[in-house]
Every structure is written in structure tokens, then in C-alpha cells.
Design an enzyme around this catalytic site. Structure first.
Site, PDB file in Angstrom:
ATOM      1  N   LYS A   1       0.824  -1.212   0.000  1.00 56.59           N
ATOM      2  CA  LYS A   1       0.000   0.000   0.000  1.00 56.59           C
ATOM      3  C   LYS A   1       0.864   1.270   0.000  1.00 56.59           C
ATOM      4  O   LYS A   1       0.583   2.196  -0.741  1.00 56.59           O
ATOM      5  CB  LYS A   1      -0.939   0.011   1.217  1.00 56.59           C
ATOM      6  CG  LYS A   1      -1.906  -1.159   1.265  1.00 56.59           C
ATOM      7  CD  LYS A   1      -2.945  -1.010   2.366  1.00 56.59           C
ATOM      8  CE  LYS A   1      -2.377  -1.012   3.758  1.00 56.59           C
ATOM      9  NZ  LYS A   1      -1.708  -2.257   4.160  1.00 56.59           N
TER      10      LYS A   1
ATOM     11  N   ARG B   1      11.482  -5.935   4.721  1.00 50.18           N
ATOM     12  CA  ARG B   1      11.142  -4.542   4.480  1.00 50.18           C
ATOM     13  C   ARG B   1      12.042  -3.561   5.242  1.00 50.18           C
ATOM     14  O   ARG B   1      12.330  -3.737   6.413  1.00 50.18           O
ATOM     15  CB  ARG B   1       9.690  -4.324   4.906  1.00 50.18           C
ATOM     16  CG  ARG B   1       9.199  -2.929   4.732  1.00 50.18           C
ATOM     17  CD  ARG B   1       7.716  -2.895   4.630  1.00 50.18           C
ATOM     18  NE  ARG B   1       7.066  -2.956   5.932  1.00 50.18           N
ATOM     19  CZ  ARG B   1       5.791  -2.696   6.096  1.00 50.18           C
ATOM     20  NH1 ARG B   1       5.025  -2.397   5.059  1.00 50.18           N
ATOM     21  NH2 ARG B   1       5.252  -2.767   7.280  1.00 50.18           N
TER      22      ARG B   1
ATOM     23  N   ARG C   1      -0.283  -9.125  13.418  1.00 49.30           N
ATOM     24  CA  ARG C   1      -0.858  -8.102  12.530  1.00 49.30           C
ATOM     25  C   ARG C   1      -1.660  -8.743  11.408  1.00 49.30           C
ATOM     26  O   ARG C   1      -2.708  -8.234  11.018  1.00 49.30           O
ATOM     27  CB  ARG C   1       0.263  -7.217  11.948  1.00 49.30           C
ATOM     28  CG  ARG C   1       0.840  -6.272  12.993  1.00 49.30           C
ATOM     29  CD  ARG C   1       2.172  -5.708  12.571  1.00 49.30           C
ATOM     30  NE  ARG C   1       2.083  -4.826  11.429  1.00 49.30           N
ATOM     31  CZ  ARG C   1       3.055  -4.679  10.533  1.00 49.30           C
ATOM     32  NH1 ARG C   1       4.174  -5.365  10.635  1.00 49.30           N
ATOM     33  NH2 ARG C   1       2.896  -3.851   9.539  1.00 49.30           N
TER      34      ARG C   1
ATOM     35  N   ARG D   1      -9.669   0.397   8.923  1.00 52.92           N
ATOM     36  CA  ARG D   1      -9.155  -0.943   9.163  1.00 52.92           C
ATOM     37  C   ARG D   1     -10.199  -1.843   9.809  1.00 52.92           C
ATOM     38  O   ARG D   1      -9.929  -2.978  10.113  1.00 52.92           O
ATOM     39  CB  ARG D   1      -7.958  -0.849  10.078  1.00 52.92           C
ATOM     40  CG  ARG D   1      -6.655  -1.326   9.410  1.00 52.92           C
ATOM     41  CD  ARG D   1      -5.582  -1.051  10.384  1.00 52.92           C
ATOM     42  NE  ARG D   1      -4.330  -1.661  10.218  1.00 52.92           N
ATOM     43  CZ  ARG D   1      -3.264  -1.052   9.721  1.00 52.92           C
ATOM     44  NH1 ARG D   1      -3.354   0.129   9.178  1.00 52.92           N
ATOM     45  NH2 ARG D   1      -2.108  -1.658   9.742  1.00 52.92           N
TER      46      ARG D   1
ATOM     47  N   ARG E   1      11.144  -1.676  10.740  1.00 53.68           N
ATOM     48  CA  ARG E   1      10.146  -1.362  11.756  1.00 53.68           C
ATOM     49  C   ARG E   1      10.138  -2.432  12.847  1.00 53.68           C
ATOM     50  O   ARG E   1      10.225  -3.613  12.551  1.00 53.68           O
ATOM     51  CB  ARG E   1       8.767  -1.287  11.103  1.00 53.68           C
ATOM     52  CG  ARG E   1       8.480   0.063  10.517  1.00 53.68           C
ATOM     53  CD  ARG E   1       7.241   0.073   9.712  1.00 53.68           C
ATOM     54  NE  ARG E   1       6.076  -0.549  10.343  1.00 53.68           N
ATOM     55  CZ  ARG E   1       4.859  -0.506   9.841  1.00 53.68           C
ATOM     56  NH1 ARG E   1       4.634   0.135   8.714  1.00 53.68           N
ATOM     57  NH2 ARG E   1       3.858  -1.099  10.440  1.00 53.68           N
TER      58      ARG E   1
END
Ligand code: AMP
Length: 216
Positions: free
Chosen positions: A13, A127, A171, A88, A160
Site C-alpha cells: 500500500k 522490508r 498483525r 481498518r 520497523r
């Protein structure tokens, strides 16, 4: 134009929002970035969000909805926004619809980026993100030109804390339980565009642009 980017953590996203900001001149509003910014500045909002974010849980709706609606009421959001990470859950989606309707506005399109669960885990664990401009990279799929430095602004890249395996699992669990039902919600309103999230970022980006009728 009000566009929502819907998809699991790791679906791309943030990367795709960047493309849409460039191509369609929309303002990028990412709820996760707003929380991380507040956390970095040590504000009351940041302190409220901290423990939820560390566990990979959703920050309570009353905090999140107020924060995002406040951001959307800023003058730079007037002509169009790309929403990333919000809504969400159903409650947030309904609150957003209601707030926009009160201003005579509505969501135009919801782009759902579809990616398999195995691929999501692979992407999240590789990531890296720019500390300054939030540009995302991937260790093998889209590495920066100079390791550890952002191509765009030269900022430092970091991983992160919530991209560690246990938190990633939490998550994704939250996503499938709370956020995935929004696919049905927006299908019913006829606003959902489903886009295959496999392949490189550029390929996915052109799929999104053509789904939005802006392909070239
Ligand atoms: P993200 O960068 O979108 O993955 O968001 C990082 C974290 O911020 C999430 O795991 C949540 O703890 C929190 N967060 C971001 N957006 C929302 C939202 N719409 N509702 C509740 N919590 C959120």
C-alpha cells in the site's frame, strides 16, 4: 478524488500510494505514519498508540478515527486523498462515510491489493523504510542504490519494530479478522477494484492506474 488503498500489511500500500501521489496528484494520508510521527515526537497521541503498535494490535477506534478525520480536514486534503491503512474495521469505515457525507463528499474508489499470506510474510520480513520520508524498500525485491540510504532523500533506512516475525503474525491475524470484512463492505457499495498484487511494484502500479481508469 478520495481513494482508499485496502490490503494486508505488506501488500504494497505504501509503495503504491507513492505512485498514485505522483500520477494523480493526491495527498497521501497513512494512519500508521501519523501514529509513528506522533510516537517520534513523544506526543500524547503517540503515547496512547505505542503499546498497541508494539503488539501489532489496532489502536482504539476513538483515538484513530479522530486523528484521521482531523488530518482529512486540513486544507491540503481538499482536492483529493489517498487513504492508506485506514479504515481498518467496519466501525472506522462507517465513521469515515458519515464524516464525508456531512461535507457532501464520498469515497470514490477502493483499491484492494490482493497478495497471498506466504508472500506477505516474505515481504514484511525483508522490508526497510526511510526514517525521513517513509519510502519503503525490500532487501532483495527493491533494494536502495546505496545500502542503508534512501534513494529519494538520502535518509537512513530502518526496519520497523513491528516487522519482527511474532508481531507480523499478530498483525496478519488482526487483518484477516477485522480488516478483510471491508472487502465485502465496499463490494456492496460497488466501489471495490480488486488488483493482483503479485509482480514488481511498477507492474502493480500500472494495474492500479488502469483499474482507476488512468492507465496509459
Ligand atoms: P501500518 O503502518 O498501517 O502497518 O500501521 C502500524 C500500526 O499502527 C498498526 O499495527 C496499528 O497498531 C496502528 N494503526 C495504523 N492504522 C490503524 C487503524 N486504521 N486503526 C487502528 N490502528 C491503526
Amino acid at each position: 478524488m478520495y481513494v482508499i488503498l485496502l490490503g494486508a500489511p505488506g501488500a504494497g500500500k505504501g509503495t503504491q500510494a507513492d505512485t498514485l501521489v505522483r500520477e494523480l496528484e493526491l495527498v497521501h494520508v497513512a494512519s500508521g505514519d501519523l501514529f509513528r510521527q506522533a510516537l517520534g515526537q513523544g506526543t500524547e497521541l503517540g503515547l496512547k498508540a505505542k503499546s498497541y503498535m508494539e503488539k501489532g494490535m489496532l489502536v482504539p477506534d476513538e483515538v484513530t478515527i479522530q486523528m484521521v478525520l482531523e488530518r482529512l480536514s486540513a486544507p491540503d486534503c481538499e482536492s483529493g486523498v489517498i487513504l492508506d491503512g485506514f479504515p481498518r474495521n467496519l466501525n472506522q469505515a462507517e465513521a469515515l462515510d458519515k464524516a464525508l457525507a456531512e461535507q457532501g463528499k464520498a469515497i470514490d474508489r477502493v483499491v484492494y491489493i490482493k497478495v497471498s499470506e506466504d508472500e506477505l510474510v516474505r515481504r514484511l520480513s525483508g522490508r526497510w523504510i526511510c526514517r525521513d520520508c517513509q519510502m519503503p524498500y525490500h532487501a532483495t525485491d527493491s533494494p536502495p542504490r546505496v545500502w542503508g540510504k534512501c534513494d529519494k532523500c538520502g535518509g537512513e533506512l530502518y526496519q520497523r519494530a513491528d516487522d519482527i516475525p511474532e508481531t507480523v503474525k499478530e498483525r496478519l491475524g488482526v487483518y484477516f479478522a477485522e480488516t478483510a470484512p471491508l472487502i465485502d463492505y465496499y463490494t456492496r457499495t460497488g466501489k471495490l477494484l480488486e488488483v493482483e498484487g503479485k509482480g514488481g511494484a511498477a507492474k502493480v502500479g500500472s494495474r492500479i492506474l488502469s483499474a482507476l481508469g488512468e492507465g496509459r
